[in-house]
Design a protein around this motif. Structure first.
Motif, short mmCIF file in Angstrom:
data_model
loop_
_atom_site.label_atom_id
_atom_site.label_comp_id
_atom_site.label_asym_id
_atom_site.label_seq_id
_atom_site.Cartn_x
_atom_site.Cartn_y
_atom_site.Cartn_z
N UNK A 99 0.85 -1.18 0.00
CA UNK A 99 0.00 0.00 0.00
C UNK A 99 0.89 1.23 0.00
N UNK A 100 0.70 2.12 -0.97
CA UNK A 100 1.54 3.30 -1.02
C UNK A 100 1.39 4.13 0.25
N UNK A 101 2.50 4.63 0.73
CA UNK A 101 2.50 5.49 1.91
C UNK A 101 2.51 6.93 1.41
N UNK A 102 1.52 7.67 1.80
CA UNK A 102 1.48 9.08 1.41
C UNK A 102 2.43 9.83 2.31
N UNK A 103 3.48 10.37 1.72
CA UNK A 103 4.47 11.12 2.48
C UNK A 103 3.95 12.52 2.74
N UNK A 104 3.34 13.13 1.72
CA UNK A 104 2.76 14.46 1.83
C UNK A 104 1.45 14.43 1.06
N UNK A 105 0.39 14.96 1.61
CA UNK A 105 -0.82 15.12 0.82
C UNK A 105 -2.02 14.33 1.29
N UNK A 106 -2.67 13.67 0.33
CA UNK A 106 -3.97 13.02 0.53
C UNK A 106 -3.92 11.86 1.51
N UNK A 107 -5.09 11.41 1.97
CA UNK A 107 -5.15 10.25 2.86
C UNK A 107 -4.52 9.03 2.21
N UNK A 108 -3.92 8.17 3.01
CA UNK A 108 -3.22 7.01 2.50
C UNK A 108 -4.12 6.06 1.74
N UNK A 109 -5.43 6.13 1.97
CA UNK A 109 -6.35 5.21 1.31
C UNK A 109 -6.60 5.57 -0.16
N UNK A 110 -6.21 6.76 -0.60
CA UNK A 110 -6.46 7.16 -1.97
C UNK A 110 -5.16 7.52 -2.67
N UNK A 111 -4.89 6.84 -3.75
CA UNK A 111 -3.74 7.20 -4.58
C UNK A 111 -4.24 7.33 -6.01
N UNK A 112 -3.82 8.35 -6.73
CA UNK A 112 -4.31 8.54 -8.09
C UNK A 112 -3.74 7.54 -9.07
N UNK A 113 -2.61 6.96 -8.76
CA UNK A 113 -1.94 6.08 -9.71
C UNK A 113 -1.35 4.89 -8.96
N UNK A 114 -1.31 3.75 -9.64
CA UNK A 114 -0.71 2.54 -9.09
C UNK A 114 0.38 2.07 -10.04
N UNK A 115 1.49 1.63 -9.51
CA UNK A 115 2.56 1.08 -10.33
C UNK A 115 2.63 -0.42 -10.10
N UNK A 157 3.14 12.09 -18.85
CA UNK A 157 4.56 12.44 -18.79
C UNK A 157 5.19 11.73 -17.60
N UNK A 158 6.44 11.37 -17.77
CA UNK A 158 7.23 10.76 -16.71
C UNK A 158 8.61 11.40 -16.75
N UNK A 159 9.10 11.80 -15.57
CA UNK A 159 10.44 12.37 -15.50
C UNK A 159 10.99 12.15 -14.10
N UNK A 160 12.28 12.27 -13.97
CA UNK A 160 12.90 12.13 -12.67
C UNK A 160 13.03 13.50 -12.02
N UNK A 161 12.87 13.54 -10.69
CA UNK A 161 12.94 14.79 -9.94
C UNK A 161 13.86 14.61 -8.74
N UNK A 162 14.46 15.71 -8.31
CA UNK A 162 15.31 15.69 -7.12
C UNK A 162 14.56 16.05 -5.85
N UNK A 163 13.37 16.66 -6.00
CA UNK A 163 12.54 16.98 -4.84
C UNK A 163 11.12 17.23 -5.31
N UNK A 164 10.20 17.19 -4.37
CA UNK A 164 8.80 17.44 -4.72
C UNK A 164 8.55 18.93 -4.84
N UNK A 165 7.51 19.29 -5.58
CA UNK A 165 7.10 20.68 -5.70
C UNK A 165 6.10 21.04 -4.62
N UNK A 166 5.79 22.32 -4.51
CA UNK A 166 4.88 22.80 -3.47
C UNK A 166 3.49 22.18 -3.57
N UNK A 167 3.00 21.95 -4.76
CA UNK A 167 1.63 21.44 -4.96
C UNK A 167 1.59 19.93 -5.17
N UNK A 168 2.71 19.25 -4.96
CA UNK A 168 2.77 17.81 -5.18
C UNK A 168 2.27 17.01 -4.00
N UNK A 169 1.75 15.84 -4.32
CA UNK A 169 1.51 14.81 -3.32
C UNK A 169 2.59 13.77 -3.61
#
Length: 126
Positions: free
Chosen positions: A7-23, A60-72
């Motif tokens: 189960x994905x762990x939400x580090x920042x943002x929405x409740x852990x029970x909801x994730x917009x995407x699954x890998x 789109x998919x890309x690598x990031x070094x940190x999350x943005x302000x509006x990211x979950x």
């Protein structure tokens, strides 16, 4: 097609029970493999939806070094996935898989919200 059992762990943002995407496990493995070849190793993977293509939207998919302000930030095993709030609306119940066939290999998005795709399959509309 199996999806990640963790189960994905939400580090920042929405409740852990909801994730917009699954890998899927295959997608997680391939992303980790590609990330390991980058210098410096990125902090995580950004998955998003951008305007463009003949049907209106593209993934789109890309690598990031940190999350943005509006990211979950979601965690699949040890892989951090960054999703911005706007993209999350279009990625609801979307599964990302990595497939290899004799003809091609790549990431495949399966999104139940998609109403139509273009002829080449690189863009979609909702």
């Amino acid at each position: 097609m199996a999806t990640a059992t963790v189960t994905p762990e939400v580090v920042v943002g929405a409740p852990a029970s909801t994730t917009p995407v699954t890998l899927t496990p295959a997608a997680i493995t391939k992303v980790r493999e590609i990330m390991a070849t980058q210098t410096p190793v990125p902090a995580g993977l950004r998955i998003g939806v951008v305007g463009g293509g003949c049907s209106g939207f593209q993934y789109s998919m890309s690598f990031e070094n940190q999350s943005g302000m509006m990211d979950k930030v979601y965690k699949f095993e040890d892989l951090k996935v960054f999703v911005d709030a706007t993209s999350a609306m279009y990625l609801s119940n979307c599964t990302v898989d990595y497939v290899e066939t004799l003809e091609a290999a790549g990431f495949k998005f399966e999104n139940a919200a998609v109403k139509s795709t273009c002829g080449c399959g690189s863009s979609f509309s909702v």
